[in-house]
Design a protein around this motif. Structure first.
Motif, PDB file in Angstrom:
ATOM      1  N   TYR A 164       1.013  -1.035   0.057  1.00 29.66           N
ATOM      2  CA  TYR A 164       0.051   0.085  -0.179  1.00 29.66           C
ATOM      3  C   TYR A 164       0.760   1.016   0.039  1.00 29.66           C
ATOM      4  O   TYR A 164       1.870   1.159   0.601  1.00 29.66           O
ATOM      5  CB  TYR A 164      -0.857   0.209   1.302  1.00 29.66           C
ATOM      6  CG  TYR A 164      -1.823  -1.224   1.568  1.00 29.66           C
ATOM      7  CD1 TYR A 164      -2.701  -1.490   0.174  1.00 29.66           C
ATOM      8  CD2 TYR A 164      -1.933  -1.864   2.541  1.00 29.66           C
ATOM      9  CE1 TYR A 164      -3.690  -2.580   0.392  1.00 29.66           C
ATOM     10  CE2 TYR A 164      -2.739  -2.988   2.658  1.00 29.66           C
ATOM     11  CZ  TYR A 164      -3.688  -3.278   1.688  1.00 29.66           C
ATOM     12  OH  TYR A 164      -4.532  -4.275   1.591  1.00 29.66           O
ATOM     13  N   SER A 165       0.600   2.260  -0.866  1.00 29.72           N
ATOM     14  CA  SER A 165       1.436   3.386  -0.953  1.00 29.72           C
ATOM     15  C   SER A 165       0.367   4.518  -0.709  1.00 29.72           C
ATOM     16  O   SER A 165      -0.452   4.830  -1.525  1.00 29.72           O
ATOM     17  CB  SER A 165       2.016   3.510  -2.181  1.00 29.72           C
ATOM     18  OG  SER A 165       2.851   4.919  -2.150  1.00 29.72           O
ATOM     19  N   ASP A 166       0.589   5.290   0.383  1.00 33.04           N
ATOM     20  CA  ASP A 166      -0.133   6.520   0.480  1.00 33.04           C
ATOM     21  C   ASP A 166       0.859   7.813   0.261  1.00 33.04           C
ATOM     22  O   ASP A 166       0.338   8.901   0.853  1.00 33.04           O
ATOM     23  CB  ASP A 166      -0.803   6.736   2.050  1.00 33.04           C
ATOM     24  CG  ASP A 166      -1.816   5.591   2.230  1.00 33.04           C
ATOM     25  OD1 ASP A 166      -2.515   5.181   1.373  1.00 33.04           O
ATOM     26  OD2 ASP A 166      -1.653   4.849   3.503  1.00 33.04           O
ATOM     27  N   SER A 167       1.947   7.444  -0.393  1.00 33.87           N
ATOM     28  CA  SER A 167       2.883   8.757  -0.556  1.00 33.87           C
ATOM     29  C   SER A 167       2.019   9.683  -1.648  1.00 33.87           C
ATOM     30  O   SER A 167       1.419   9.450  -2.530  1.00 33.87           O
ATOM     31  CB  SER A 167       4.080   7.846  -1.409  1.00 33.87           C
ATOM     32  OG  SER A 167       4.905   9.023  -1.732  1.00 33.87           O
ATOM     33  N   THR A 168       2.663  11.043  -1.293  1.00 37.01           N
ATOM     34  CA  THR A 168       2.022  12.165  -1.969  1.00 37.01           C
ATOM     35  C   THR A 168       3.248  12.719  -3.144  1.00 37.01           C
ATOM     36  O   THR A 168       3.097  13.424  -3.798  1.00 37.01           O
ATOM     37  CB  THR A 168       1.692  13.263  -1.175  1.00 37.01           C
ATOM     38  OG1 THR A 168       2.800  13.565  -0.052  1.00 37.01           O
ATOM     39  CG2 THR A 168       0.498  13.023  -0.264  1.00 37.01           C
ATOM     40  N   ASP A 169       4.373  12.013  -3.103  1.00 40.93           N
ATOM     41  CA  ASP A 169       5.429  12.293  -3.873  1.00 40.93           C
ATOM     42  C   ASP A 169       5.572  11.394  -4.948  1.00 40.93           C
ATOM     43  O   ASP A 169       6.666  11.629  -5.978  1.00 40.93           O
ATOM     44  CB  ASP A 169       6.925  12.402  -3.048  1.00 40.93           C
ATOM     45  CG  ASP A 169       7.221  10.935  -2.373  1.00 40.93           C
ATOM     46  OD1 ASP A 169       6.506   9.832  -2.765  1.00 40.93           O
ATOM     47  OD2 ASP A 169       8.257  10.794  -2.000  1.00 40.93           O
ATOM     48  N   GLY A 170       4.532  10.540  -5.471  1.00 41.83           N
ATOM     49  CA  GLY A 170       4.541   9.787  -6.569  1.00 41.83           C
ATOM     50  C   GLY A 170       5.512   8.510  -6.529  1.00 41.83           C
ATOM     51  O   GLY A 170       6.018   7.979  -7.501  1.00 41.83           O
ATOM     52  N   SER A 171       5.929   8.236  -5.470  1.00 38.27           N
ATOM     53  CA  SER A 171       7.011   6.837  -5.136  1.00 38.27           C
ATOM     54  C   SER A 171       6.033   5.714  -5.543  1.00 38.27           C
ATOM     55  O   SER A 171       5.078   5.520  -5.114  1.00 38.27           O
ATOM     56  CB  SER A 171       7.393   6.775  -3.606  1.00 38.27           C
ATOM     57  OG  SER A 171       8.121   7.915  -3.229  1.00 38.27           O
ATOM     58  N   PRO A 172       6.861   5.022  -6.054  1.00 35.45           N
ATOM     59  CA  PRO A 172       5.995   3.639  -6.583  1.00 35.45           C
ATOM     60  C   PRO A 172       5.884   2.509  -5.285  1.00 35.45           C
ATOM     61  O   PRO A 172       6.511   2.610  -4.522  1.00 35.45           O
ATOM     62  CB  PRO A 172       6.984   2.861  -7.470  1.00 35.45           C
ATOM     63  CG  PRO A 172       8.378   3.376  -7.452  1.00 35.45           C
ATOM     64  CD  PRO A 172       8.147   4.869  -6.793  1.00 35.45           C
ATOM     65  N   ALA A 173       5.041   1.628  -5.343  1.00 40.24           N
ATOM     66  CA  ALA A 173       4.847   0.583  -4.509  1.00 40.24           C
ATOM     67  C   ALA A 173       4.880  -0.711  -5.060  1.00 40.24           C
ATOM     68  O   ALA A 173       4.426  -1.005  -6.064  1.00 40.24           O
ATOM     69  CB  ALA A 173       3.374   0.742  -3.679  1.00 40.24           C
ATOM     70  N   PHE A 174       5.573  -1.652  -4.415  1.00 44.23           N
ATOM     71  CA  PHE A 174       6.014  -3.037  -4.886  1.00 44.23           C
ATOM     72  C   PHE A 174       5.439  -4.019  -4.234  1.00 44.23           C
ATOM     73  O   PHE A 174       5.845  -4.026  -3.176  1.00 44.23           O
ATOM     74  CB  PHE A 174       7.520  -3.133  -5.596  1.00 44.23           C
ATOM     75  CG  PHE A 174       7.911  -2.347  -6.368  1.00 44.23           C
ATOM     76  CD1 PHE A 174       8.577  -0.997  -5.773  1.00 44.23           C
ATOM     77  CD2 PHE A 174       7.935  -2.259  -7.973  1.00 44.23           C
ATOM     78  CE1 PHE A 174       9.259   0.052  -6.911  1.00 44.23           C
ATOM     79  CE2 PHE A 174       8.485  -1.361  -8.585  1.00 44.23           C
ATOM     80  CZ  PHE A 174       8.981  -0.232  -7.997  1.00 44.23           C
TER      81      PHE A 174
END
Length: 323
Positions: A164-174
Motif C-alpha cells: 500500500y502506498s499513501d505517498s504524495t510524492d509519486g513513489s512507486p509501491a511494489f
C-alpha cells in the motif's frame, strides 16, 4: 527433582529440576515437568519436550542444544522451539533441516507475519529482505526465498504480498520486486519463475494479474521439437472470421471493482460470440475473492468471479490463413 538420582536419570555434572525431569547426558540441564535432556550439554525446559536421543558424552552438531517442550503427555511429546548444535532452529519442528525451519501443525494462524510500519520515516522499508550470495565455487541452485505450499481444503499461497502506498510524492509501491544479474556463463536467469500444474479441472495460472501488464518482450513456445502431428491447416477460417461481431463496450468497473478492469471505451470481441465460432480460443477463468488484508477503508468484499476469457494470441494464425 529427577525421579531417580542415578546415571540413567542424571549424567555427569548435570542438573534435573522440577518434576519427573531427566538430565541423562553429561553437562545437561532439564527443568519443568517431565522434560528430558538426553544430549551432551543439552538444555531442556517446559513440559514433555521431545528429548531426542543423541550423543550423551560428546558434542555432535546434529543433536539438540536447546529444547522448549509444549507436549501434553509422555505419549505426546512436542517441542515448541528447538536449537541444534549446528545453529539450525526449528519452530514446532524438533529436527530442523534449515537455519530456520517452521512447521505449522494444523493451526489456524500465519507461520510468519511481518508488520513493518514505516509511516514515520522516510527511509527505505523492507518487510522481508533476503540476500542470497552463491558466488563461491558452488554449482548448486540459489534461492533468495523458496516456498512449497500444499493445501487440500482452501486457497494456497506460497507467497502472499501486499503493498500500500499513501505517498504524495509519486513513489512507486511494489508488492513483489525481483531482480537477477547472472554473470555465470550461458546459464539462464529468471527474476521471477512460475509454474502451475496438477490434476484439478479448474483453471491453473503460473501468473494471474488483476491490472495492466507491461513487458518489453514476450514469447510463446513454438519450436517444432515441442509439437506433433504437424500438417498444413486444412481449411480456411475466413468465413468464420467474417461472422465474428466486433463490439464497442465499457467494463462494469464498479460492480467488479476487485478485478481492476480498465476504464474508458473499448473495441473488441465478446467471449460468447468467439466461443460459438472458435470454441478452442475461449477458456473459463476465475478472479479470486479479495482477502480482509486487501480491503482498505471499508471497501466491500469481492467474491470469486467466474467468467470467460479469449485467447487473442491464438486468433492470429487464423487471420494469417485468411489473407
Amino acid at each position: 527433582a529427577a525421579s531417580n538420582w542415578d546415571e540413567t536419570e542424571v549424567g555427569l555434572y548435570s542438573t534435573g529440576l522440577g518434576f519427573g525431569t531427566r538430565a541423562s547426558a553429561n553437562m545437561s540441564f532439564a527443568d519443568g515437568y517431565y522434560t528430558a535432556a538426553n544430549t551432551y550439554a543439552g538444555f531442556s525446559i517446559g513440559r514433555y519436550n521431545v528429548g531426542a536421543e543423541g550423543t550423551s558424552t560428546a558434542w555432535t552438531p546434529a543433536d539438540p542444544l536447546f529444547e522448549v517442550g509444549n507436549g501434553t503427555s509422555n505419549a505426546n511429546r512436542n517441542n515448541a522451539f528447538t536449537i541444534r548444535k549446528d545453529g539450525r532452529v526449528g519452530i514446532h519442528d524438533a529436527t530442523p533441516d534449515y537455519l530456520l525451519d517452521i512447521e505449522n501443525p494444523g493451526l489456524s494462524m500465519r507461520s510468519i507475519y511481518v508488520n513493518h510500519d514505516n509511516t514515520a520515516s522516510s527511509s527505505t522499508m523492507y518487510g522481508l529482505y533476503v540476500n542470497a550470495d552463491n558466488t563461491a565455487a558452488n554449482s548448486g541452485a540459489s534461492y533468495g526465498a523458496y516456498f512449497d505450499m500444499t493445501n487440500n481444503n482452501d486457497d494456497s499461497y506460497g507467497q502472499y504480498s501486499l503493498a500500500y502506498s499513501d505517498s504524495t510524492d509519486g513513489s512507486p509501491a511494489f508488492a513483489v520486486r525481483s531482480f537477477v544479474d547472472n554473470d555465470n556463463g550461458s546459464g539462464a536467469a529468471y527474476a521471477l519463475y512460475g509454474s502451475a500444474s496438477g490434476t484439478t479441472t479448474g483453471p491453473k495460472y503460473a501468473g494471474y494479474f488483476s491490472g495492466n501488464v507491461y513487458t518489453t518482450a514476450s514469447y510463446l513456445p513454438s519450436d517444432a521439437m515441442l509439437k506433433t502431428a504437424i500438417r498444413p491447416a486444412s481449411t480456411s477460417t475466413t468465413d468464420r472470421l467474417l461472422q465474428l461481431p466486433v463490439s464497442e463496450f465499457e467494463y462494469l468497473r464498479s460492480q467488479y471493482a476487485h478485478m481492476n478492469l480498465p476504464g474508458g471505451q473499448h473495441t473488441g470481441l465478446l467471449a460468447q460470440d468467439v466461443e460459438a465460432l472458435f470454441p478452442e480460443l475461449v477458456h473459463d477463468a476465475v478472479q479470486p475473492a479479495t482477502t480482509p488484508e486487501e480491503r482498505r477503508d471499508g471497501a466491500p468484499a469481492g467474491e470469486d468471479v467466474h467468467f470467460k476469457a479469449v485467447d487473442y494470441t491464438r486468433l492470429v494464425p487464423h487471420l494469417i490463413k485468411a489473407l
